[in-house]
Design an enzyme around this catalytic site. Sequence first.
Site, mmCIF file in Angstrom:
data_model
loop_
_atom_site.group_PDB
_atom_site.id
_atom_site.type_symbol
_atom_site.label_atom_id
_atom_site.label_comp_id
_atom_site.label_asym_id
_atom_site.label_seq_id
_atom_site.Cartn_x
_atom_site.Cartn_y
_atom_site.Cartn_z
ATOM 1 N N ASP A 1 65.300 18.955 38.593
ATOM 2 C CA ASP A 1 66.294 20.240 39.119
ATOM 3 C C ASP A 1 67.391 20.140 37.940
ATOM 4 O O ASP A 1 68.238 18.931 37.859
ATOM 5 C CB ASP A 1 66.655 20.356 40.592
ATOM 6 C CG ASP A 1 68.178 21.330 40.568
ATOM 7 O OD1 ASP A 1 68.272 21.916 39.718
ATOM 8 O OD2 ASP A 1 68.756 20.897 41.716
ATOM 9 N N ASN B 1 73.799 21.798 38.683
ATOM 10 C CA ASN B 1 75.211 21.745 38.751
ATOM 11 C C ASN B 1 75.672 20.684 39.442
ATOM 12 O O ASN B 1 74.904 20.011 40.427
ATOM 13 C CB ASN B 1 75.732 23.143 39.461
ATOM 14 C CG ASN B 1 77.355 23.307 39.109
ATOM 15 O OD1 ASN B 1 78.122 22.695 39.570
ATOM 16 N ND2 ASN B 1 77.676 24.370 38.252
ATOM 17 N N GLN C 1 67.397 27.968 36.001
ATOM 18 C CA GLN C 1 66.619 27.164 36.590
ATOM 19 C C GLN C 1 66.764 26.429 37.975
ATOM 20 O O GLN C 1 65.921 26.722 38.928
ATOM 21 C CB GLN C 1 66.062 25.949 35.601
ATOM 22 C CG GLN C 1 64.955 25.112 35.876
ATOM 23 C CD GLN C 1 65.221 23.839 36.577
ATOM 24 O OE1 GLN C 1 66.273 23.496 37.178
ATOM 25 N NE2 GLN C 1 64.180 22.981 36.702
ATOM 26 N N GLU C 2 67.819 26.105 38.111
ATOM 27 C CA GLU C 2 68.239 25.590 39.456
ATOM 28 C C GLU C 2 68.312 26.536 40.859
ATOM 29 O O GLU C 2 67.599 26.473 41.838
ATOM 30 C CB GLU C 2 69.523 24.764 39.482
ATOM 31 C CG GLU C 2 69.829 24.430 41.023
ATOM 32 C CD GLU C 2 71.228 23.082 40.811
ATOM 33 O OE1 GLU C 2 71.092 22.309 41.768
ATOM 34 O OE2 GLU C 2 71.950 23.566 40.203
ATOM 35 N N GLU C 3 68.923 27.706 40.419
ATOM 36 C CA GLU C 3 69.070 28.614 41.297
ATOM 37 C C GLU C 3 67.760 29.392 41.757
ATOM 38 O O GLU C 3 67.455 29.554 42.874
ATOM 39 C CB GLU C 3 70.014 29.908 40.807
ATOM 40 C CG GLU C 3 71.476 29.619 40.716
ATOM 41 C CD GLU C 3 71.758 28.832 39.409
ATOM 42 O OE1 GLU C 3 72.858 28.331 39.336
ATOM 43 O OE2 GLU C 3 70.798 28.609 38.607
ATOM 44 N N TYR D 1 63.027 35.444 34.541
ATOM 45 C CA TYR D 1 64.128 34.387 34.455
ATOM 46 C C TYR D 1 65.364 34.975 34.097
ATOM 47 O O TYR D 1 65.523 36.036 33.591
ATOM 48 C CB TYR D 1 63.789 33.537 33.430
ATOM 49 C CG TYR D 1 64.787 32.209 33.016
ATOM 50 C CD1 TYR D 1 64.362 30.950 33.922
ATOM 51 C CD2 TYR D 1 65.840 32.181 32.298
ATOM 52 C CE1 TYR D 1 65.157 29.894 34.109
ATOM 53 C CE2 TYR D 1 66.249 30.896 32.470
ATOM 54 C CZ TYR D 1 66.262 29.788 33.064
ATOM 55 O OH TYR D 1 66.890 28.609 32.961
#
EC number: 3.2.1.143
Length: 492
Positions: free
Chosen positions: A270, A273, A287-289, A328
């Site tokens: 992941d 943040n 990517q993380e969200e 994305y």
Amino acid sequence: MEGREDLKSILEYLPVVVRTWSLFWPSQVVEALKALARGPEHSGVHSGELLFSAISDLRCSLSLSSHPLPPSAPHGYALFFDELMSRAEARKWFGEVVPALANLLLRLPSLLELHYQNADALINGGRDGVKTGLRLLHSQEAGIVFLSQELISALLGCSLFCLFPINNRGAKHLPTINFDHLFTTLYDSYNEKQENKIRCIIHYFERISFHMPKGYVSFERKVLPLEHGPLSISYPKASFWSNSAIPLCRFEVHSSGFIENQSSGALEVDFANKYIGGGVLHRGCVQEEIRFMINPELIASMLFMPSMADNEAIEIIGAERFSNYTGYASSFRFSGDYVDKRDTDSLRRRKIRIIAIDALCSPGMRQYKQKLLLRENNKAFCGFFHQSKYQQYKRLFRESGCSGIQPHSDVKDSNDVFSNNLLSHGASITSVETCGGKSVHKVIRDSEEILSLDNEDDVGIATGNWGCGAFGGDPEVKTIIQWLAASQVVLS
């Protein structure tokens, strides 16, 4: 219940109340949830506007009115449920899903009590002393929390209804947990990506309302201690990396595909943040969200995981995927149901191992300096390193009567990681008769078969342009950094 230190640490961040040995909702909340559970004919809640009104009443009953929600929040709920949802979707949501969620929230106190009753014996029957109860996992304190998927769904229901107290969350460096900003930003600056993020969450609630999953998810704060200690993996110095003789591991490059779609059982990175989840409950959609939207159980980590320091990472095992998607960032779209067919392990977690590591943000030319290169190397190493495997080694050594482990005579820097610990047994540990008459090497060899049973998924690391893109990292440098860290972990 009152005497539990784990519960004490998290209680002010939960919406329930504790008295003597019980957790409970205030009576006004119970009556309001019972009304919602009986359906829109009884509660009158059949629109987004009325749903937000019911949410406001619940918050008032919990004395949360001193921290009002954003002015646009009610408009965001109304926009999504009254305009963006089709009539058929809305009938299903208010007629079936909302009552099911209300029933689930009514059971939150009993789910929490059951959780704490079982927490101390979940790992190896409690014989290892591993605590797994829900608590704040403070910075610099390694630890793990196990939550049932059912308890997670109830906690996320509280997020949807904005029932978590927010006072002192900032002071503890905790991220956002209520969903009000998701809906606020939908109204304040509408875009399709925000609508589709919410669609992922709504789909999750629909799924669990009709079929509640019965597994577990673990959330672990991993720490490389800054100070060296006996049998510990401490924060490596630059000399450790420059002197390492570990060969580089196998490296594969794929020009297409997604981390979450790999089928080899590899660890999945992941691009986090430092506040776990990043902008998932705000405007973020990278990517993380995206990962948190399609695997919503990851959001539960935001309740009790303060921000990560340079020597920390977060590992989450078992979070189920519920949604398909395309695109994305601004092109992100929910594209229907996803059935997660991953197997489960002996602890009833799906074999999905996600590692959250936060890269430096906007490092510019500083990223090529030794200090920042060391920081990034150690951050990746902290994430990739299998802490539980190391704990197993420590337990096996204790049970074998080990009195200590001596560094090899040619190790010059005793503060270097691995110079004084088990994982360097192939290079820098002397075979000494200190383990019940057996050499260190013999104990390790005897334990390999046992350890391999719990580490069948140690088959690689699936990653990509970590810390690049919006974070401004050099893709080639970040690739080499991750390769070095992976090699040290895989081949040690």
